[in-house]
Design a protein around this motif. Structure first.
Motif, PDB file in Angstrom:
ATOM      1  N   TYR A   1      46.548  47.208 132.361  1.00  0.00           N
ATOM      2  CA  TYR A   1      47.592  46.293 131.240  1.00  0.00           C
ATOM      3  C   TYR A   1      48.034  47.822 130.355  1.00  0.00           C
ATOM      4  CZ  TYR A   1      45.523  42.172 132.427  1.00  0.00           C
ATOM      5  OH  TYR A   1      44.939  40.734 132.893  1.00  0.00           O
TER       6      TYR A   1
ATOM      7  N   THR B   1      45.152  49.728 129.035  1.00  0.00           N
ATOM      8  CA  THR B   1      43.740  49.236 129.069  1.00  0.00           C
ATOM      9  C   THR B   1      43.560  49.289 130.819  1.00  0.00           C
ATOM     10  OG1 THR B   1      43.781  48.002 127.332  1.00  0.00           O
ATOM     11  CG2 THR B   1      42.179  47.381 128.987  1.00  0.00           C
TER      12      THR B   1
ATOM     13  N   GLU C   1      35.342  30.372 134.151  1.00  0.00           N
ATOM     14  CA  GLU C   1      34.791  29.534 133.203  1.00  0.00           C
ATOM     15  C   GLU C   1      34.579  28.088 133.299  1.00  0.00           C
ATOM     16  OE1 GLU C   1      32.650  31.051 131.450  1.00  0.00           O
ATOM     17  OE2 GLU C   1      33.032  33.361 131.035  1.00  0.00           O
TER      18      GLU C   1
ATOM     19  N   ALA D   1      34.773  42.111 130.339  1.00  0.00           N
ATOM     20  CA  ALA D   1      34.410  42.866 131.593  1.00  0.00           C
ATOM     21  C   ALA D   1      35.547  43.176 132.516  1.00  0.00           C
ATOM     22  CB  ALA D   1      33.013  42.296 132.098  1.00  0.00           C
ATOM     23  N   GLY D   2      36.327  42.129 132.443  1.00  0.00           N
ATOM     24  CA  GLY D   2      37.524  42.046 133.539  1.00  0.00           C
ATOM     25  C   GLY D   2      37.373  41.004 134.631  1.00  0.00           C
ATOM     26  N   LYS D   3      36.584  39.988 134.249  1.00  0.00           N
ATOM     27  CA  LYS D   3      36.510  38.820 135.175  1.00  0.00           C
ATOM     28  C   LYS D   3      37.714  38.134 135.432  1.00  0.00           C
ATOM     29  CE  LYS D   3      33.468  36.977 132.513  1.00  0.00           C
ATOM     30  NZ  LYS D   3      33.420  37.779 131.417  1.00  0.00           N
ATOM     31  N   SER D   4      38.157  37.811 134.326  1.00  0.00           N
ATOM     32  CA  SER D   4      39.562  36.682 134.403  1.00  0.00           C
ATOM     33  C   SER D   4      40.610  37.813 134.924  1.00  0.00           C
ATOM     34  CB  SER D   4      39.996  36.303 133.016  1.00  0.00           C
ATOM     35  OG  SER D   4      39.001  35.360 132.475  1.00  0.00           O
ATOM     36  N   THR D   5      40.580  39.010 134.735  1.00  0.00           N
ATOM     37  CA  THR D   5      41.718  39.705 135.223  1.00  0.00           C
ATOM     38  C   THR D   5      41.811  39.789 136.996  1.00  0.00           C
ATOM     39  OG1 THR D   5      41.911  41.073 133.397  1.00  0.00           O
ATOM     40  CG2 THR D   5      42.805  41.940 135.359  1.00  0.00           C
TER      41      THR D   5
HETATM   42  N1  LIG Z   1      47.246  40.245 128.999  1.00  0.00           N
HETATM   43  C1  LIG Z   1      46.699  41.349 128.752  1.00  0.00           C
HETATM   44  N2  LIG Z   1      47.115  42.260 127.938  1.00  0.00           N
HETATM   45  C2  LIG Z   1      46.716  43.422 127.654  1.00  0.00           C
HETATM   46  N3  LIG Z   1      45.257  43.613 127.973  1.00  0.00           N
HETATM   47  C3  LIG Z   1      44.736  42.557 128.412  1.00  0.00           C
HETATM   48  C4  LIG Z   1      45.212  41.451 128.860  1.00  0.00           C
HETATM   49  N4  LIG Z   1      44.422  40.669 129.455  1.00  0.00           N
HETATM   50  C5  LIG Z   1      43.054  41.141 129.070  1.00  0.00           C
HETATM   51  N5  LIG Z   1      43.359  42.372 128.670  1.00  0.00           N
HETATM   52  C6  LIG Z   1      42.205  43.158 128.677  1.00  0.00           C
HETATM   53  O1  LIG Z   1      41.602  43.628 129.587  1.00  0.00           O
HETATM   54  C7  LIG Z   1      40.005  43.549 129.599  1.00  0.00           C
HETATM   55  C8  LIG Z   1      39.461  42.838 130.571  1.00  0.00           C
HETATM   56  O2  LIG Z   1      39.754  41.555 130.101  1.00  0.00           O
HETATM   57  P1  LIG Z   1      39.425  40.043 130.959  1.00  0.00           P
HETATM   58  O3  LIG Z   1      40.086  38.850 130.350  1.00  0.00           O
HETATM   59  O4  LIG Z   1      39.702  40.276 132.406  1.00  0.00           O
HETATM   60  O5  LIG Z   1      37.812  40.087 130.847  1.00  0.00           O
HETATM   61  P2  LIG Z   1      36.710  38.701 130.875  1.00  0.00           P
HETATM   62  O6  LIG Z   1      35.638  39.284 131.544  1.00  0.00           O
HETATM   63  O7  LIG Z   1      37.387  37.680 131.599  1.00  0.00           O
HETATM   64  O8  LIG Z   1      36.378  38.390 129.487  1.00  0.00           O
HETATM   65  P3  LIG Z   1      35.814  36.943 128.835  1.00  0.00           P
HETATM   66  O9  LIG Z   1      34.716  36.573 129.219  1.00  0.00           O
HETATM   67  O10 LIG Z   1      36.074  37.182 127.301  1.00  0.00           O
HETATM   68  O11 LIG Z   1      36.923  35.997 129.318  1.00  0.00           O
HETATM   69  C9  LIG Z   1      40.021  43.520 128.196  1.00  0.00           C
HETATM   70  O12 LIG Z   1      39.575  44.777 127.536  1.00  0.00           O
HETATM   71  C10 LIG Z   1      41.117  42.901 127.632  1.00  0.00           C
HETATM   72  O13 LIG Z   1      41.421  43.021 126.116  1.00  0.00           O
END
Ligand SMILES: Nc1ncnc2c1ncn2[C@@H]1O[C@H](COP(=O)(O)OP(=O)(O)OP(=O)(O)O)[C@@H](O)[C@H]1O
Length: 241
Positions: A11, A14, A153, A38-42
């Motif tokens: 993104y 990032t 989640e 960590a990047g899980k939701s992505t």
């Molecule tokens: N739409 C977006 N635009 C820019 N950066 C993003 C976006 N979504 C996520 N990020 C960034 O990507 C990285 C991974 O985020 P992600 O949501 O995938 O993590 P996660 O492991 O699911 O976290 P959580 O447990 O908090 O939900 C983070 O640094 C976040 O700030």
């Protein structure tokens, strides 16, 4: 079967996922475990076909953005998205008709009863609490009989009855041959459920363990999780000092 091969997603500046690869076989529950950010939701959104990415994702052998894959995939997002003006039952009917599900009414009755929504069937999406929305989101995905199911989640905001029913539903999906992927930062919530654990840190898969492997080596997944996540943050701290 779910296969994720060398997925990279950025993104702007990032790098949220870098070369992420893992599989969840049919009849198994995989977890994606990692701290916030960590990047899980992505990666879950990449699998669901909601983001552009580099790499290859397949659902039962089909590319994840194909119609065949979409037909086989269920996705329960972290934040449920309701239609304000559809009732609870109409949400299930909408999904069932879109996926051309036979005898959907009986399935809807069973799911709504199971998740204690049977007396809320006529409530509108905009009138539901966060937990009720989450339950409608689960029922809407499960009514399509998915073969690969993604839960981001899933336990957050659910009451104890719904947590128990969801855990039973996850085991039933697995026993019926589906591949289930659960993304969470709470190991406790999935402790007794997982077959394969993928630990994520800083956008990468830092470790993969099968349950048999950890049991045979008497390894503690929580200990491994903390050694990866806190070891890394201690290292970051050292580097910035
Ligand atoms: N739409 C977006 N635009 C820019 N950066 C993003 C976006 N979504 C996520 N990020 C960034 O990507 C990285 C991974 O985020 P992600 O949501 O995938 O993590 P996660 O492991 O699911 O976290 P959580 O447990 O908090 O939900 C983070 O640094 C976040 O700030």
């Amino acid at each position: 079967m779910l296969s994720v091969q060398k997925v990279t997603k950025q993104y702007a500046k990032t790098v949220a996922n870098q070369d992420v690869s893992f599989r969840v076989e049919a009849g198994k529950i995989g977890i994606l475990l990692g701290p916030n950010g960590a990047g899980k939701s992505t990666v879950v959104k990449c699998i669901a076909g909601l983001l552009r990415f580099q790499g290859l994702i397949s659902i039962c052998g089909y590319p994840n953005k194909s119609m065949e894959a979409k037909r086989l995939l269920g996705y329960i997002p972290e934040m449920p998205a309701m239609y304000d003006l559809l009732t609870v039952r109409e949400h299930l009917e909408f999904m069932a008709r879109a996926y051309r599900i036979d005898r959907w009414e009986e399935k809807a009755d069973r799911l709504l009863e199971r998740f204690q929504l049977d007396d809320k069937q006529k409530k509108l999406g905009r009138e539901l609490s966060k937990g009720m929305q989450q339950k409608v989101s689960i029922c809407s995905a499960l009514i399509t009989d998915p073969k690969v199911v993604l839960f981001d989640e899933p336990f957050v905001g659910l009451d104890p009855h719904a947590i128990k029913e969801l855990k039973d539903s996850l085991r039933e999906l697995r026993d019926n041959g589906a591949s289930v992927l659960i993304s969470t930062h709470m190991l406790d919530s999935v402790e007794e459920l997982w077959d394969v654990a993928n630990i994520m840190m800083d956008g990468k898969i830092a470790a993969v363990r099968s349950r048999q492997e950890t049991e045979a080596k008497k390894e503690d997944l929580e200990g491994l999780f903390f050694s990866i996540t806190e070891g890394a943050s201690a290292k970051d701290k050292e580097e910035t000092e």
